[in-house]
Write an enzyme that holds these catalytic residues in place. Structure first.
Site, mmCIF file in Angstrom:
data_model
loop_
_atom_site.group_PDB
_atom_site.id
_atom_site.type_symbol
_atom_site.label_atom_id
_atom_site.label_comp_id
_atom_site.label_asym_id
_atom_site.label_seq_id
_atom_site.Cartn_x
_atom_site.Cartn_y
_atom_site.Cartn_z
ATOM 1 N N LYS A 105 25.198 44.510 27.786
ATOM 2 C CA LYS A 105 24.570 45.552 28.605
ATOM 3 C C LYS A 105 25.331 46.875 28.553
ATOM 4 C CE LYS A 105 21.954 42.594 31.732
ATOM 5 N NZ LYS A 105 22.430 41.214 31.423
HETATM 6 C C1 LIG Z 1 21.530 40.240 30.956
HETATM 7 C C2 LIG Z 1 22.099 39.156 30.089
HETATM 8 C C3 LIG Z 1 21.262 38.342 29.285
HETATM 9 C C4 LIG Z 1 19.772 38.445 29.303
HETATM 10 O O1 LIG Z 1 19.305 39.616 28.649
HETATM 11 P P1 LIG Z 1 17.797 40.115 28.886
HETATM 12 O O2 LIG Z 1 17.715 41.428 28.188
HETATM 13 O O3 LIG Z 1 17.629 40.247 30.377
HETATM 14 O O4 LIG Z 1 16.889 39.087 28.306
HETATM 15 C C5 LIG Z 1 21.870 37.411 28.452
HETATM 16 N N1 LIG Z 1 23.211 37.249 28.429
HETATM 17 C C6 LIG Z 1 24.028 38.010 29.194
HETATM 18 C C7 LIG Z 1 25.490 37.756 29.132
HETATM 19 C C8 LIG Z 1 23.511 38.992 30.049
HETATM 20 O O5 LIG Z 1 24.349 39.721 30.807
#
Ligand SMILES: *Cc1c(COP(=O)(O)O)cnc(C)c1O
Length: 425
Positions: A105
């Site tokens: 993210k």
């Molecule tokens: C947010 C997150 C996900 C999921 O990603 P999406 O874009 O919501 O499908 C998977 N793994 C981690 C470590 C995350 O922080």
């Protein structure tokens, strides 16, 4: 380039407006109206990530007031390594966890923060600017890190007290400066409700310019296309075969970015959605009916989503038949996640985080070669799950270590707007 709402294609705006609004005013999500023609061969000659990002994203920001600053924004957002590590059995792992908060993210949050800062400099609101986020784990930390230290802007994070891991909490509460964390005495839903109430309060909105940084923002999805485009090009150049991506998925933003990169023509054979026990998407794939489910708590908590927000973009893009032709969906339970982490070092020479383990389990079920497993977080973020399974400590990456050393600071808060109001003004 124009962006349209998933609910009404006549509702159009440019990138800047789509980013600032977050959600379209008809309640839909913004998607690109057209798909630019990209010279895939020329792109594959570029070895510098920031340069690659700039060339790829340039048509998506065309005609927007941020277009001329894209180079600077990409240099800041893509300033950490995103290695594609080759394992065995024609399998590679794309490590998206080398950013400041050790999860993927960081990429979207840093790009969005760069764009927002540029926008606010050009369009001063004349009010106090506040980024407001409710978080159940990784999002708040990535947003805090990305907006930390920016002038004329503060970040207010609401998290459910006692319901997130100690290291996740540290990543929300140890920044200081312009980042304020609130330990809400309630659940994640209480935090989200408080954000919604704040955003609907006319009196507050008159005095504060609220900025949306949640994961449906187009400014977070677009930059995530970059690593799929870059990694698939590099893999294709080396192996002469298009790889498939197996992606740990919750709200489906990360996988959507892979589908968009595929649509642009990058050599991606398949996109596989690896979900945990929250099986809403699997049920849709099997039945053709989309029914939101209540959320189940799992070891991969950042993927605990019963009603994925980006499903609306998928339903806008694909019919059910196309969805099942283009995508494979798997649902993996906690027992399999544990087995996968336990066997990770002997099978693959790797320590997996619980989210990445979901994708690795799926890889072990698939036959055809040329897979890229997407590693969404560093295992050290989830040490209380991972370490007992592998029987030793996981070394903490430097970025995480720095934040863990800082003192925490947070304000206890009842889920009550009257109380929250005084911290907002
Ligand atoms: C947010 C997150 C996900 C999921 O990603 P999406 O874009 O919501 O499908 C998977 N793994 C981690 C470590 C995350 O922080």
């Amino acid at each position: 380039m124009k962006y349209i709402s998933t609910r009404d294609s006549s509702n159009q705006c440019d990138f800047t407006q789509a980013m600032v609004q977050g959600l379209a005013n008809d309640g839909g999500l913004f998607v690109p109206q057209t798909w630019p023609k990209i010279d895939i061969k020329a792109m594959s000659e570029i070895n510098d990530y920031a340069q690659f990002a700039q060339n790829l994203l340039q048509p998506f920001l065309a005609e927007s007031e941020l277009a001329l600053d894209l180079e600077k924004i990409c240099r800041t957002a893509f300033d950490f390594k995103i290695p594609l590590v080759e394992l065995r059995e024609q399998t590679a792992v794309l490590e998206l966890f080398h950013g400041p908060t050790a999860a993927f993210k960081d990429v979207g949050a840093r790009f969005l923060a760069g764009c927002m800062q540029d926008y606010l400099m050009k369009n001063p609101s004349g009010k106090k600017n506040t980024v407001l986020v409710a978080t159940s784990g990784d999002t708040g930390g990535a947003v805090a890190a990305a907006f930390y230290g920016m002038p004329n802007l503060d970040v207010k994070i609401l998290f459910p007290a006692g319901r997130i891991s100690p290291r996740q909490e540290k990543q929300l509460t140890a920044w200081g400066g312009n980042v304020f964390a609130f330990a809400v005495q309630g659940t994640f839903d209480d935090c989200q409700k408080l954000v919604k109430e704040t955003l609907l309060d006319a009196d507050l909105k008159r005095q504060v310019n609220f900025i949306s940084a949640n994961s449906i923002n187009i400014g977070r999805i677009l930059p995530q296309m970059v690593y799929y485009a870059f990694a698939s090009s590099a893999y294709f150049k080396k192996h002469g075969a298009a790889p498939g991506f197996i992606i740990p998925s919750g709200n489906l933003g990360n996988s959507l970015a892979a589908v968009w990169a595929q649509k642009l023509g990058f050599p991606i054979s398949q996109v596989v959605l690896a979900t945990n026990a929250n099986s809403t998407v699997l049920h849709y794939a099997q039945s053709g009916r989309y029914v939101a489910q209540s959320t189940v708590a799992t070891l991969a908590n950042a993927m605990d989503v019963g009603n994925p927000s980006n499903m609306e973009r998928y339903l806008n893009l694909f019919s059910h038949t196309e969805f099942t032709q283009k995508l494979q969906v798997f649902s993996v339970d906690d027992q399999k996640i544990k087995d996968c982490i336990r066997n990770g070092e002997s099978k693959w020479g790797q320590v997996w985080c619980p989210h990445t383990a979901v994708a690795v389990y799926v890889r072990e079920q698939l036959k055809s070669p040329h897979w890229i497993v997407v590693a969404t977080a560093h295992p050290a973020k989830f040490e209380s799950i991972v370490e007992p399974l592998i029987g030793h400590a996981v070394p903490v990456p430097q970025s995480l270590e720095q934040i863990l050393k800082k003192p925490s600071q947070s304000q206890m808060l009842q889920p009550d707007l009257a109380q929250f109001r005084k911290y907002l003004l």
